[in-house]
Design a protein around this motif. Structure first.
Motif, mmCIF file in Angstrom:
data_model
loop_
_atom_site.group_PDB
_atom_site.id
_atom_site.type_symbol
_atom_site.label_atom_id
_atom_site.label_comp_id
_atom_site.label_asym_id
_atom_site.label_seq_id
_atom_site.Cartn_x
_atom_site.Cartn_y
_atom_site.Cartn_z
ATOM 1 N N SER A 103 -2.383 4.118 2.993
ATOM 2 C CA SER A 103 -3.319 3.814 1.899
ATOM 3 C C SER A 103 -3.904 2.412 2.037
ATOM 4 O O SER A 103 -5.002 2.136 1.550
ATOM 5 C CB SER A 103 -2.619 3.963 0.549
ATOM 6 N N MET B 1 -9.476 2.129 -5.075
ATOM 7 C CA MET B 1 -8.689 2.563 -6.236
ATOM 8 C C MET B 1 -7.446 3.344 -5.793
ATOM 9 O O MET B 1 -6.354 3.164 -6.326
ATOM 10 C CB MET B 1 -9.578 3.427 -7.163
ATOM 11 N N THR B 3 -5.873 2.991 -3.019
ATOM 12 C CA THR B 3 -4.915 2.029 -2.452
ATOM 13 C C THR B 3 -4.126 1.365 -3.570
ATOM 14 O O THR B 3 -2.900 1.232 -3.481
ATOM 15 C CB THR B 3 -5.673 0.946 -1.644
ATOM 16 N N LEU B 4 -4.830 0.981 -4.626
ATOM 17 C CA LEU B 4 -4.166 0.325 -5.768
ATOM 18 C C LEU B 4 -3.127 1.259 -6.387
ATOM 19 O O LEU B 4 -1.996 0.855 -6.663
ATOM 20 C CB LEU B 4 -5.220 -0.092 -6.805
ATOM 21 N N THR B 8 0.856 0.628 -6.386
ATOM 22 C CA THR B 8 1.537 0.528 -7.688
ATOM 23 C C THR B 8 2.701 1.527 -7.722
ATOM 24 O O THR B 8 3.807 1.198 -8.165
ATOM 25 C CB THR B 8 0.535 0.818 -8.833
ATOM 26 N N VAL B 108 -6.480 -4.502 3.449
ATOM 27 C CA VAL B 108 -6.375 -4.503 1.980
ATOM 28 C C VAL B 108 -6.569 -5.916 1.429
ATOM 29 O O VAL B 108 -6.144 -6.902 2.033
ATOM 30 C CB VAL B 108 -5.004 -3.917 1.533
ATOM 31 N N LYS B 109 -7.259 -5.988 0.292
ATOM 32 C CA LYS B 109 -7.529 -7.303 -0.316
ATOM 33 C C LYS B 109 -6.259 -7.832 -0.975
ATOM 34 O O LYS B 109 -5.488 -7.059 -1.542
ATOM 35 C CB LYS B 109 -8.615 -7.160 -1.391
ATOM 36 N N LYS B 110 -6.100 -9.163 -0.943
ATOM 37 C CA LYS B 110 -4.939 -9.778 -1.595
ATOM 38 C C LYS B 110 -4.947 -9.486 -3.094
ATOM 39 O O LYS B 110 -3.903 -9.297 -3.699
ATOM 40 C CB LYS B 110 -4.974 -11.298 -1.378
ATOM 41 N N SER B 111 -6.149 -9.420 -3.649
ATOM 42 C CA SER B 111 -6.249 -9.170 -5.092
ATOM 43 C C SER B 111 -5.704 -7.774 -5.423
ATOM 44 O O SER B 111 -5.073 -7.583 -6.461
ATOM 45 C CB SER B 111 -7.693 -9.309 -5.558
ATOM 46 N N THR B 112 -5.933 -6.806 -4.532
ATOM 47 C CA THR B 112 -5.421 -5.450 -4.776
ATOM 48 C C THR B 112 -3.898 -5.466 -4.819
ATOM 49 O O THR B 112 -3.284 -4.830 -5.679
ATOM 50 C CB THR B 112 -5.904 -4.488 -3.657
ATOM 51 N N ILE B 115 -2.740 -7.175 -8.059
ATOM 52 C CA ILE B 115 -2.906 -6.296 -9.230
ATOM 53 C C ILE B 115 -1.848 -5.187 -9.210
ATOM 54 O O ILE B 115 -1.311 -4.795 -10.246
ATOM 55 C CB ILE B 115 -4.341 -5.713 -9.291
ATOM 56 N N SER B 116 -1.525 -4.706 -7.993
ATOM 57 C CA SER B 116 -0.531 -3.623 -7.908
ATOM 58 C C SER B 116 0.847 -4.109 -8.367
ATOM 59 O O SER B 116 1.572 -3.382 -9.037
ATOM 60 C CB SER B 116 -0.463 -3.047 -6.490
#
Lengths: 302, 300
Positions: A103, B1, B3-4, B8, B108-112, B115-116
């Motif tokens: 993912s 989304m 990925t998030l 999570t 993947v973004k660090k922000s993602t 947030i996760s």
């Protein structure tokens, strides 16, 4: 053949310590490239810069035609890394780990499941999918690490001492899989290893010492340049060998004599046929090359 | 989304699969329960009975309801913070075990990722604290129920807000932790210390005046008071119905931290919500800032 990795004048400092010192290298597409050096030589720093997780101080890194300064995210899709230590979640199952990592590259749903099935066939771990990674043996875990590195079909596979701690059989099996992948998908393999026999099969070797290139070339050329040949004689006494006035060492039942090259070995044999009744002529090993170039043995000893 | 969601899900699964982490997060609430069972319950009960004016008849149900309300509000106030911290420790253990390196080499973004971790902590903490609310309500129904639907909704709202506060605060503190030693140290301080700071073991009103004033600068105090107010709203209402003088009810509210004062100024419920929600917004802002400004990790 085109260069898939090109590094020019790469420099990286940690404080005042120069970890990578003006490093330049090229790796051809589909090659097995070996990057050798003792701990702290700068290998991991260079790899981390290539992967985009560490900033460089100067120099240029181009992967598959893309500049790391501009296209780091695109480059990250073209690189798969097998780290020295497994970095998967030991409490999660193999499948959960691979789904999660897929993912991160935007591979989800059926595409992720199909890719995992494909890899489980290729690396023979379909029976392990529901097991927790922490419960796997060293060899099984390594196969999952390789599967994780290949989850997004990278063009370059970086193997950072991938076989450290594995038994010889598992090492051989792992290399067989990697060789098959290279041939089938024309994948480039960038290897760092402590096992010199693994570097012998490389298309090109760079030996790094204190952040600088100490030697580079094809394995056979490095052996010729830095080690000479060795004649191991069986059944002769040490006194007789000492009279030849050549460097030698006693190895179990044989005595190994170092000669400059194959021509000198041939002349020696012709001159002393009585001594050379049972012998073998071999090139120096990559361990000898490494020792000759750096004055160090891999593993850190001087 | 996707990925998030996947990340999570991974974080939530890991929290519940890591039994050590899960039980560590419940240490403070468990200590509180043990203390309550051994002596705190009696102390609350005696202190409440002693504060009653002579001649005022107080039913057992009212006493039990008050004591249970104090216990439940203490448990919830502590759990919202300690569980959030322990759940969010995953971001630290990912650094310690090298898993974060594996994330760093992906697009993947660090922000993602940030947030996760935030969402997973919020969800796991809410699962545990809502379960605690449910268990608490069952207990109160047995010992002395005086709630109406609005009280229950407000308790859930307070728990949600305080959990968000704990999650946002832990996201900032845990961001700077990089080793197992640091993680253990912070875990111990939070688990052992927060119960005292928020007045779970002993009401803040019983602390020295200086300490009380210092604690009023901590936003968590306002969140605890909100939970106290709504956990005890039913019994306090019942006291008024049963004819308790207003000044007696106010004294009771003072003694159990339903009334809190910032330098002698009584803080209203609206202000308490304002302080906690404002702090959450501020902490989220700081979170975004440190994630945006942080440079690439140095890996030697």
């Amino acid at each position: 053949m085109e260069n898939i990795i090109q590094i020019d004048n790469l420099v990286k400092f940690y404080g005042k310590h120069k970890a990578v010192d003006n490093l330049s290298l090229k790796v051809k597409k589909g090659d097995l490239f070996a990057f050798l050096g003792v701990n702290g030589a700068g290998k991991s720093t260079a790899i981390n810069i290539m992967c985009g997780v560490l900033d460089k101080d100067s120099g240029k890194v181009v992967i598959d035609g893309k500049d790391i300064d501009k296209d780091a995210k695109i480059i990250s899709r073209e690189i798969g890394v097998v780290f020295q230590n497994s970095v998967l979640d030991s409490k999660l199952s193999v499948k959960d780990n691979l789904l999660c990592r897929a993912s991160l590259y935007g591979i989800t749903g059926d595409a992720a499941n199909n890719r995992i099935n494909e890899l489980s066939q290729l690396l023979d771990f379909d029976t392990l999918l529901s097991q927790a990674v922490g419960k796997l043996s060293g060899g099984q875990r390594r196969r999952i690490d390789v599967a994780r590195a290949l989850i997004h079909k990278p063009k370059i596979l970086i193997l950072d001492e991938p076989t450290t701690g594995l038994d010889p059989q598992t090492r051989r099996n792992l290399w067989q899989v990697i060789e098959n992948l290279r041939k089938k998908d024309e994948m480039t393999v960038f290897l760092t290893t402590h096992y010199m026999e693994e570097a012998v099969d490389a298309d090109y070797i760079i030996i790094l010492d204190s952040g600088k290139i100490a030697a580079e070339g094809k394995p056979i050329k490095l052996k010729t340049k830095y080690t000479g040949d060795f004649v191991t004689i069986y059944g002769a006494s040490e006194d007789e060998i000492a009279k030849l006035q050549l460097p030698y060492e006693v190895l179990g039942e044989g005595i190994r004599i170092q000669v400059k090259n194959t021509a000198e070995a041939r002349d020696l044999i012709l001159k002393h046929p009585d001594l050379f009744e049972d012998f073998e002529l071999v090139k120096g090993t990559m361990d000898d090359v490494f020792l000759a170039v750096t004055g160090k043995k891999l593993g850190g000893q001087n | 989304m996707n990925t998030l969601l996947s990340m999570t899900k991974r974080n939530i699964k890991l929290f519940f699969k890591d039994k050590g982490m899960f039980f560590t997060s419940l240490i403070t609430p468990i200590i509180l329960l043990v203390l309550y069972a051994t002596f705190l319950g009696k102390v609350y009960r005696d202190s409440f009975a002693a504060s009653m004016p002579d001649g005022l008849i107080v039913s057992d149900a009212l006493i039990n309801g008050t004591v249970s309300g104090q216990l439940i509000s203490s448990l919830l106030a502590v759990s919202c913070i300690t569980v959030a911290f322990c759940s969010n420790f995953l971001m630290v253990s990912d650094k310690v075990t090298g898993v974060s390196r594996d994330f760093a080499i992906t697009p993947v973004k660090k922000s993602t990722l940030s947030i996760s971790y935030f969402l997973a902590t919020l969800i796991t903490t809410l699962i545990i604290t809502y379960s605690a609310v449910l268990i608490g309500l069952v207990y109160i129904a047995i010992t002395g129920w005086f709630y109406n639907v609005i009280d229950v909704i407000l308790i859930l709202l307070d728990v949600t807000i305080l959990t968000m506060f704990g999650t946002a605060l832990s996201s900032i503190i845990n961001y700077f932790l990089k080793s197992q030693g640091q993680l253990s140290a912070v875990g111990t301080v939070i688990s052992a210390g927060y119960g005292f700071v928020c007045g779970a073991y002993m009401p803040i009103s019983q602390f020295g005046i200086g300490l009380q004033r210092v604690l009023m600068f901590l936003p968590g105090t306002y969140g605890t008071s909100l939970i106290r107010n709504h956990s005890l709203a039913g019994v306090l209402r019942q006291m008024t119905i049963e004819g308790f003088p207003v000044d007696v009810v106010e004294k009771i509210k003072d003694s159990i931290d339903c009334n809190i004062y910032f330098f002698d100024n009584k803080i209203g419920i609206g202000v308490m919500y304002g302080v906690v929600i404002g702090t959450i917004a501020l902490l989220l802002g700081i979170n975004i800032l440190i994630n945006t400004l942080s440079k690439k990790r140095k890996i030697s």
